[in-house]
Write a protein that holds these residues in place. Structure first.
Motif, mmCIF file in Angstrom:
data_model
loop_
_atom_site.group_PDB
_atom_site.id
_atom_site.type_symbol
_atom_site.label_atom_id
_atom_site.label_comp_id
_atom_site.label_asym_id
_atom_site.label_seq_id
_atom_site.Cartn_x
_atom_site.Cartn_y
_atom_site.Cartn_z
ATOM 1 N N GLN A 74 84.445 11.722 12.849
ATOM 2 C CA GLN A 74 83.434 12.588 12.252
ATOM 3 C C GLN A 74 83.949 13.211 10.979
ATOM 4 O O GLN A 74 85.115 13.556 10.869
ATOM 5 N N ILE A 75 83.027 13.367 10.040
ATOM 6 C CA ILE A 75 83.379 14.014 8.784
ATOM 7 C C ILE A 75 82.426 15.182 8.569
ATOM 8 O O ILE A 75 81.222 15.048 8.804
ATOM 9 N N GLY A 76 82.986 16.302 8.163
ATOM 10 C CA GLY A 76 82.105 17.441 7.920
ATOM 11 C C GLY A 76 82.651 18.352 6.835
ATOM 12 O O GLY A 76 83.764 18.140 6.330
ATOM 13 N N ASP A 77 81.855 19.333 6.447
ATOM 14 C CA ASP A 77 82.341 20.332 5.491
ATOM 15 C C ASP A 77 83.348 21.220 6.205
ATOM 16 O O ASP A 77 83.331 21.337 7.425
ATOM 17 N N ALA A 78 84.188 21.861 5.404
ATOM 18 C CA ALA A 78 85.175 22.732 6.031
ATOM 19 C C ALA A 78 85.362 23.993 5.215
ATOM 20 O O ALA A 78 85.000 24.054 4.037
ATOM 21 N N ASP A 79 85.945 24.939 5.854
ATOM 22 C CA ASP A 79 86.287 26.192 5.193
ATOM 23 C C ASP A 79 87.756 26.154 4.872
ATOM 24 O O ASP A 79 88.588 26.211 5.767
ATOM 25 N N MET A 80 88.082 25.999 3.615
ATOM 26 C CA MET A 80 89.501 25.995 3.266
ATOM 27 C C MET A 80 89.541 26.360 1.797
ATOM 28 O O MET A 80 88.957 25.666 0.967
ATOM 29 N N SER A 81 90.223 27.447 1.501
ATOM 30 C CA SER A 81 90.155 27.899 0.111
ATOM 31 C C SER A 81 91.323 27.359 -0.706
ATOM 32 O O SER A 81 91.238 27.234 -1.913
ATOM 33 N N GLU A 82 92.405 27.027 -0.038
ATOM 34 C CA GLU A 82 93.579 26.614 -0.809
ATOM 35 C C GLU A 82 93.746 25.084 -0.813
ATOM 36 O O GLU A 82 93.228 24.393 0.068
ATOM 37 N N ARG A 83 94.458 24.605 -1.810
ATOM 38 C CA ARG A 83 94.688 23.177 -2.000
ATOM 39 C C ARG A 83 95.602 22.622 -0.909
ATOM 40 O O ARG A 83 96.534 23.304 -0.476
ATOM 41 N N GLY A 84 95.363 21.392 -0.492
ATOM 42 C CA GLY A 84 96.304 20.748 0.424
ATOM 43 C C GLY A 84 95.637 20.134 1.640
ATOM 44 O O GLY A 84 94.418 20.004 1.693
ATOM 45 N N THR A 85 96.480 19.740 2.586
ATOM 46 C CA THR A 85 95.980 19.032 3.765
ATOM 47 C C THR A 85 96.601 19.619 5.031
ATOM 48 O O THR A 85 97.818 19.846 5.080
ATOM 49 N N LYS A 86 95.753 19.854 6.008
ATOM 50 C CA LYS A 86 96.232 20.395 7.286
ATOM 51 C C LYS A 86 95.889 19.392 8.380
ATOM 52 O O LYS A 86 94.743 18.959 8.496
ATOM 53 N N ILE A 87 96.884 19.026 9.161
ATOM 54 C CA ILE A 87 96.639 18.064 10.241
ATOM 55 C C ILE A 87 96.894 18.749 11.570
ATOM 56 O O ILE A 87 98.031 19.141 11.867
ATOM 57 N N GLU A 88 95.820 18.923 12.337
ATOM 58 C CA GLU A 88 95.948 19.577 13.650
ATOM 59 C C GLU A 88 95.906 18.510 14.730
ATOM 60 O O GLU A 88 95.058 17.632 14.702
ATOM 61 N N ILE A 89 96.823 18.652 15.657
ATOM 62 C CA ILE A 89 96.934 17.641 16.709
ATOM 63 C C ILE A 89 96.891 18.302 18.075
ATOM 64 O O ILE A 89 97.652 19.247 18.346
ATOM 65 N N LYS A 90 95.987 17.823 18.934
ATOM 66 C CA LYS A 90 96.050 18.235 20.335
ATOM 67 C C LYS A 90 96.884 17.178 21.041
ATOM 68 O O LYS A 90 96.524 15.992 21.078
ATOM 69 N N LEU A 91 98.036 17.597 21.560
ATOM 70 C CA LEU A 91 98.960 16.619 22.133
ATOM 71 C C LEU A 91 98.493 16.133 23.500
ATOM 72 O O LEU A 91 97.895 16.892 24.275
ATOM 73 N N LYS A 92 98.772 14.878 23.787
ATOM 74 C CA LYS A 92 98.520 14.349 25.125
ATOM 75 C C LYS A 92 99.404 15.102 26.119
ATOM 76 O O LYS A 92 100.457 15.628 25.746
ATOM 77 N N GLU A 93 98.996 15.074 27.359
ATOM 78 C CA GLU A 93 99.751 15.795 28.378
ATOM 79 C C GLU A 93 101.222 15.350 28.413
ATOM 80 O O GLU A 93 102.131 16.164 28.520
#
Ligand code: ADP
Ligand code: MG
Length: 614
Positions: A162-181
């Motif tokens: 999925q692709i959507g708009d986001a709230d992020m004011s500063e430049r760059g990339t954030k990668i959030e990961i939910k880890l497998k058990e």
């Protein structure tokens, strides 16, 4: 208002994700290396951009990577202040797989025998390797382009993202990961630090973990780190990552110098000349950095052609910062860098040859052909390359000999270095040109590699010794062979035999005459003019250039029993004629000049039949 769109992964991507999600690969930790390497690329690209363009979002933001981990929530976040991605770039880079090694990765895993652990390392399947440990991944990014909006990408490894708009004011990339058990270990800070030290220590930007504001990694790029601080394993890992080769290199050359130019370099000689069939590195060339900024991925101006197998990184403070990928070529600094690098590599090779003959032999087998080509193509470098050449000889088939070895074994009074050119090491030893030299116990270099003929175009001398083809060597001036039989065919008979040969061979030879140097052999082909370039004839044959059998003088061994028997046959009989034909073609064959050896079969058959009838 944020709006979300759903996209389908391409079939290949699905396939790849499927392999990764279900992989039982024990070194799953490399996913972090891949994310950090992407972050580092993004930071590098931002820095390159700001060299010429200050009009970017957050021009003063620190260039860094920030990792946060939450044990309770089993999450991990990798955040960089790099170049970021626009909405379209996210789709392009994370939704399709063309850019990363994924396509080739899938190709390779189709083969059931492929060891997945090796392939992952080899392709560094990049971003998608995160799905080895992730239940879901959310990427939020904002491009350095001021007018672009933040965007978010979310996937669970199923068929869609999925692709959507986001709230992020500063430049760059954030990668959030939910880890497998079963991957919760990657939310432990000590474990993360551990992985960073192992795989990503030399990333040139600070990596912070949690609240701690001292960087975990050393930060200096590996090539800027002093030699004493780099372990052998780090050198190897850096090689594998830069070249995407999964085998170990043969040798590394770590250079740091201030004069005549400031320069850091970390160069490698690969283990094999042939790049793996799955290799992702598209081209030859070194990575060129200016003050730690990558400005050229495949630079070919830093080393001569004949060292183009060398891989690695070059970094110089002296290249002007506003240099562009194009103008770097014309910068006057390049020749200076090239000189320093060439000298260093050549010196390392000399050291290797001196100190580790076994390893040098591996090098020679893989890369010797490049050096031979260098002799032909770079006359100015012949003196530097020559000591690195290795040869087999008639007297020393093993191990390889250098020209210095040969010279040290030369006989008293020997003034030239002898060589013979032929098709392969075995048949060349049967050459009639060697008769005299064998009988004298004189050493001769055996040049049987196609590239040798090219090499000879540039190699005429070593130290004060001329190189001389045995086929043209003036043996008249040399000590007489004792084995040479006295029992010669009488003068008159021999001259009538010569006439018969001339009649049969006609235009194909320029002359037929007695030889003074044959012992075992019946005949040999010699150049009418000893200075004729027989190497060039072979070069033409290899290049497939309108090859014509060169016309030569046929020399006969007046003491040879075969010729005596040939005289006994009825003059001008069919048998005598075909035997003469065969003697000539044998000589051509041994010379490596026969254009179509199988054409001789029917004649040989006739001769067999004649022999059996007797
Ligand atoms: P590769 O790094 O070999 O190109 P990856 O699968 O690792 O392949 O990454 C795919 C692409 O996604 C990258 O080429 C880059 O364009 C983009 N990308 C990944 N991570 C980031 C990041 N942190 N910042 C900006 N772009 C990124
Ligand atoms: Mg990558």
């Amino acid at each position: 208002m944020s709006e979300t769109q759903q996209f389908l992964f391409k079939a290949e991507t699905k396939q790849l994700l499927n392999i990764l999600i279900h992989s039982l690969y024990k070194e799953r930790e490399v996913f972090l290396r891949e994310l950090l390497s992407n972050a580092s690329d993004a930071l590098n690209r931002l820095r390159f951009e700001t060299v010429t363009n200050r009009d970017v979002l957050d021009p003063n933001a620190e260039l860094k990577i920030h990792i946060t981990a939450d044990k309770e929530a089993r999450t991990l976040t990798v955040h960089d202040t790099g170049i970021g991605m626009t909405h379209d770039e996210v789709i392009e880079n994370l939704g399709t797989i063309a850019q990363s090694g994924a396509r080739k990765f899938i190709e390779a895993t189709k083969d059931k025998n492929t060891d997945l652990s090796k392939v992952i390392g080899q392709f560094g399947v990049g971003f998608y390797s995160v799905f080895m440990v992730a239940e879901w991944v959310r990427v939020t990014s904002r491009s350095f382009k001021k007018d672009s909006k933040a965007v978010t990408w979310y996937a669970t490894g199923e068929d869609t993202y999925q692709i959507g708009d986001a709230d992020m004011s500063e430049r760059g990339t954030k990668i959030e990961i939910k880890l497998k058990e079963d991957a919760s270990e990657f939310s432990e800070e000590y474990r993360l630090k551990n992985i960073i030290h192992k795989h990503s220590d030399y990333i040139g930007f600070p990596i912070y973990i949690g609240e701690d504001n001292t960087a975990v990694n050393k930060q200096t790029s590996l090539w800027r780190t002093s030699k004493q601080e780099v372990t052998e394993e780090q050198y190897k890992e850096f090689y594998r990552q830069t070249t995407l080769d999964f085998e170990d290199p043969l040798l590394h050359v770590h250079i740091s110098t201030d004069a005549p130019v400031q320069l850091y370099a970390l160069l490698y000689i690969p283990g094999k000349a042939e790049r793996g069939i799955f290799s992702l590195r598209k081209d030859d060339g070194l990575k060129l950095y200016t003050r730690n900024i990558l400005i050229d991925e495949y630079n070919k101006d830093l080393l001569p052609e004949y060292l183009r197998f060398v891989q690695g990184v070059v970094d110089s403070e002296d290249l002007p910062l506003n240099v562009s990928r194009e103008t770097v070529q014309s910068s006057g600094l390049m020749p200076k860098l090239k000189k320093v690098l060439t000298n260093q590599v050549m010196r390392e090779l000399e050291n290797l040859a001196k100190n580790d003959a076994k390893k040098y032999e591996i090098f020679w087998k893989e890369f010797g052909v490049y050096l031979k080509q260098g002799i032909a193509a770079s006359p100015a470098d012949v003196e530097t390359i020559s000591p690195l050449l290795r040869f087999k000889t008639n007297l020393n088939p093993e191990p390889w000999s250098s020209l210095a070895d040969y010279v040290s074994r030369m006989k008293d009074g020997q003034k030239e270095i002898y060589y013979i050119v032929g098709e392969d090491p075995k048949s060349v030893l049967r050459s009639p040109h060697l008769d005299y030299f064998h009988s004298q116990g004189t050493e001769v270099l055996l040049l049987t590699d196609p590239m040798d003929s090219f090499m000879l175009m540039g190699l005429h001398k070593y130290k004060e010794y001329d190189l001389k083809n045995v086929a043209n060597a003036d043996v008249e001036q040399m000590p007489k062979s004792q084995e040479q039989a006295e029992d010669k065919i009488p003068e008159a008979d021999f001259s009538s035999l010569v006439d018969i040969f001339k009649k049969v061979l006609g235009e194909r030879v320029t002359d037929v005459r007695a030889s003074h140097r044959l012992v075992q052999s019946v005949a040999r082909l010699a150049d009418a003019d000893a200075s004729a370039n027989s190497e060039l004839q072979r070069v033409y044959k290899y290049l497939g250039k309108e090859y014509e059998i060169p016309k030569k003088v046929l020399e006969l061994n007046a003491s040879h029993p075969s010729l005596k028997n040939l005289l006994k046959l009825e003059a001008n009989s069919e048998l005598q004629t075909i035997i003469i034909e065969q003697i000539y073609e044998n000589a051509l064959l041994i010379e490596g000049l026969h254009p179509d050896p199988s054409s001789m079969a029917s004649r040989v058959q006739q001769i067999i039949e004649a022999a059996l009838q007797k």
